[in-house]
Motif scaffolding. Structure first.
Motif, PDB file in Angstrom:
ATOM      1  N   UNK A  81       0.823  -1.203   0.000  1.00 21.66           N
ATOM      2  CA  UNK A  81       0.000   0.000   0.000  1.00 21.66           C
ATOM      3  C   UNK A  81       0.862   1.260   0.000  1.00 21.66           C
ATOM      4  N   UNK A  82       2.132   1.093   0.336  1.00 19.23           N
ATOM      5  CA  UNK A  82       3.030   2.228   0.303  1.00 19.23           C
ATOM      6  C   UNK A  82       2.772   3.240   1.408  1.00 19.23           C
ATOM      7  N   UNK A  83       1.953   2.847   2.371  1.00 18.51           N
ATOM      8  CA  UNK A  83       1.666   3.768   3.472  1.00 18.51           C
ATOM      9  C   UNK A  83       2.670   3.582   4.599  1.00 18.51           C
ATOM     10  N   UNK A  84       2.669   4.549   5.478  1.00 13.30           N
ATOM     11  CA  UNK A  84       3.528   4.421   6.644  1.00 13.30           C
ATOM     12  C   UNK A  84       3.070   3.236   7.467  1.00 13.30           C
ATOM     13  N   UNK A  85       4.018   2.572   8.066  1.00 10.53           N
ATOM     14  CA  UNK A  85       3.679   1.462   8.924  1.00 10.53           C
ATOM     15  C   UNK A  85       2.952   1.998  10.146  1.00 10.53           C
ATOM     16  N   UNK A  86       1.726   1.558  10.379  1.00  7.24           N
ATOM     17  CA  UNK A  86       1.063   2.012  11.587  1.00  7.24           C
ATOM     18  C   UNK A  86       1.383   1.090  12.747  1.00  7.24           C
ATOM     19  N   UNK A  87       2.342   0.209  12.548  1.00 13.60           N
ATOM     20  CA  UNK A  87       2.565  -0.840  13.537  1.00 13.60           C
ATOM     21  C   UNK A  87       4.044  -0.997  13.867  1.00 13.60           C
ATOM     22  N   UNK A  88       4.281  -1.775  14.897  1.00 13.19           N
ATOM     23  CA  UNK A  88       5.642  -2.014  15.352  1.00 13.19           C
ATOM     24  C   UNK A  88       5.842  -3.512  15.542  1.00 13.19           C
ATOM     25  N   UNK A  89       6.979  -4.008  15.116  1.00 17.13           N
ATOM     26  CA  UNK A  89       7.266  -5.428  15.249  1.00 17.13           C
ATOM     27  C   UNK A  89       8.433  -5.671  16.196  1.00 17.13           C
ATOM     28  N   UNK A  90       8.242  -6.555  17.146  1.00 18.70           N
ATOM     29  CA  UNK A  90       9.264  -6.822  18.150  1.00 18.70           C
ATOM     30  C   UNK A  90       9.581  -8.314  18.210  1.00 18.70           C
ATOM     31  N   UNK A  91      10.853  -8.641  18.313  1.00 13.89           N
ATOM     32  CA  UNK A  91      11.264 -10.034  18.409  1.00 13.89           C
ATOM     33  C   UNK A  91      10.934 -10.597  19.785  1.00 13.89           C
ATOM     34  N   UNK A  92      10.334 -11.774  19.803  1.00 16.87           N
ATOM     35  CA  UNK A  92      10.103 -12.501  21.055  1.00 16.87           C
ATOM     36  C   UNK A  92      11.085 -13.654  21.043  1.00 16.87           C
ATOM     37  N   UNK A  93      12.133 -13.525  21.842  1.00 16.38           N
ATOM     38  CA  UNK A  93      13.208 -14.495  21.734  1.00 16.38           C
ATOM     39  C   UNK A  93      14.074 -14.144  20.533  1.00 16.38           C
ATOM     40  N   UNK A  94      14.968 -15.043  20.176  1.00 10.91           N
ATOM     41  CA  UNK A  94      15.861 -14.800  19.059  1.00 10.91           C
ATOM     42  C   UNK A  94      15.113 -15.029  17.755  1.00 10.91           C
ATOM     43  N   UNK A  95      15.310 -14.129  16.820  1.00 11.67           N
ATOM     44  CA  UNK A  95      14.576 -14.219  15.557  1.00 11.67           C
ATOM     45  C   UNK A  95      15.539 -14.148  14.373  1.00 11.67           C
ATOM     46  N   UNK A  96      15.364 -15.063  13.443  1.00  8.39           N
ATOM     47  CA  UNK A  96      16.075 -14.982  12.170  1.00  8.39           C
ATOM     48  C   UNK A  96      15.062 -14.731  11.076  1.00  8.39           C
ATOM     49  N   UNK A  97      15.404 -13.810  10.197  1.00 10.21           N
ATOM     50  CA  UNK A  97      14.459 -13.480   9.129  1.00 10.21           C
ATOM     51  C   UNK A  97      15.201 -13.098   7.868  1.00 10.21           C
ATOM     52  N   UNK A  98      14.566 -13.366   6.735  1.00 11.20           N
ATOM     53  CA  UNK A  98      15.079 -12.873   5.469  1.00 11.20           C
ATOM     54  C   UNK A  98      14.469 -11.508   5.228  1.00 11.20           C
ATOM     55  N   UNK A  99      15.310 -10.550   4.947  1.00  9.35           N
ATOM     56  CA  UNK A  99      14.811  -9.211   4.650  1.00  9.35           C
ATOM     57  C   UNK A  99      14.889  -8.975   3.151  1.00  9.35           C
ATOM     58  N   UNK A 100      13.729  -8.667   2.560  1.00 10.93           N
ATOM     59  CA  UNK A 100      13.706  -8.376   1.133  1.00 10.93           C
ATOM     60  C   UNK A 100      13.443  -6.883   0.947  1.00 10.93           C
ATOM     61  N   UNK A 101      14.442  -6.147   0.484  1.00 14.53           N
ATOM     62  CA  UNK A 101      14.274  -4.705   0.292  1.00 14.53           C
ATOM     63  C   UNK A 101      13.179  -4.427  -0.727  1.00 14.53           C
ATOM     64  N   UNK A 102      12.556  -3.284  -0.564  1.00 15.16           N
ATOM     65  CA  UNK A 102      11.411  -2.935  -1.412  1.00 15.16           C
ATOM     66  C   UNK A 102      11.664  -3.124  -2.916  1.00 15.16           C
TER      67      UNK A 102
END
Lengths: 217, 217
Positions: free
Chosen positions: A77-98
DNA sequence: CGTGTAATTGACTCAACTCAATCCCCGTGG
DNA sequence: CCACGGGGATTGAGTTGAGTCAATTACACG
């Protein structure tokens, strides 16, 4: 939103465009009000997503588990993120740039299709949740909420036997006040259905909880 | 879910695969529990979508307006429709049968992409709505609900100056009991902000309602 | 011009919120 | 190793928004 069905070819394309990132317990993946820089595909651990309105109303949206996409909706949607994401414990993730994400959408025939299916499914879950939460008493909402969390936390590798969630987050998740949530949880504990030690909550008797929630399941 | 951005080429492809249908006031587009046979792209009129749980909990999901897609989510997930769509006034819609829909997804490069954007947007609206509804008092929910409906009904051609919605639907939309909804609505009427005649509700002072709802907007 | 359905109003009840106080961990520094 | 905060968790008490039940009124339509 699970990407189980992402075929190997697409998955490898995703891998190619992405960057592995690691977050420690409590670390923030993205903040409220930021413009989305990309999307995450969770590999391990749990990510807690919360939105806070300008008047302090906090709502814990969901707990994402490995295989789920996080933050791609905002990217679309290209809108500002209205949310916040927090790791619970150790987190591994793949980040895909826009830009890479756009590229994947363009070049991978099934990519958009798969996201569409996943998003549709997740949407249905939400509608269901909304229907449930609007009218059910706290006790039942808590029972359902705990079962949902149990499922989420069982998806990490190795599966957790307990779930990790503060009373505040739990309350914000089921849409009740902290005190009311605590009281309901205490009653479950007195019945021997759960036990808790700080943020660690163990579900001892899921059937009993399902019974409480049976009005809806 | 608006398809404003659907480019002409895609739109004409949609037209080609679709079948025009007309529904009169109160007619049902699809029923709860049916398997989805296709999706609708609304051209004129309003469609009211509601879900009823097995225990009689009814929730009015949304009022779709011209340009919105209806029923395609269920098509994607392949699950039974847990919802029912009813025409509010005369409705014209393009019906795209499931196989044609698949075909469009495969052949039209931007089709999936556009749906994805639309769905993402609609999802965000939902999350927002959930956050709002979980904790706000009925009076504010009603104010917000009326403003949303006003917007929806203004999208039909020609724009309606009033909205059409029974007290029951209004109550199910904002997640309150009929009586409580009526009382709140009466108080708005006493303030001169709205007037109503049966199902026809006219918003006289949207600013005042926005003021009531300002805690969230 | 009935007659059934929708809307409205009244009275009562209670689930859940708020405010307030206390308790219990858990990490820190001496 | 242990005393000492400090924040989260818990419990208590009082208040109230909103739901239910019940009765009345207003429409809409045949």
């Amino acid at each position: 939103m699970v990407m189980d069905k992402l075929p190997p070819a697409e998955l490898s394309a995703v891998m190619e465009y992405s960057e592995q990132k690691v977050f420690e317990d409590g670390e923030v993946l993205f903040r409220q009000g930021q413009f989305p820089k990309g999307a995450f595909l969770l590999q391990s651990g749990i990510v807690n997503i919360a939105a806070t309105s300008k008047h302090g109303q906090r709502q814990v949206i969901y707990f994402y588990a490995p295989g789920d996409w996080v933050g791609f909706r905002q990217l679309m949607t290209g809108t500002q993120l209205p949310i916040e994401g927090t790791a619970v414990g150790r987190v591994e993730a793949l980040f895909i740039p826009a830009p890479a994400f756009e590229e994947l959408l363009r070049t991978q025939r099934l990519f958009a299709r798969n996201l569409l299916e996943a998003l549709s499914f997740e949407f249905s879950v939400w509608v269901n949740r909304m229907t449930i939460f609007t009218k059910l008493p706290v006790r039942e909402r808590l029972a359902i909420g705990l079962l949902i969390l149990r499922d989420r936390f069982s998806r990490v590798e190795p599966p957790l036997k307990y779930l990790v969630c503060s009373r505040t987050d739990l309350a914000d998740f089921i849409g009740a006040s902290i005190e009311t949530t605590v009281r309901a949880l205490s009653s479950f504990r007195d019945s021997g259905w759960v036990k808790s030690r700080g943020k660690k909550i163990t579900i001892l008797d899921p059937e009993a909880l399902a019974e409480v929630a049976k009005a809806v399941l």
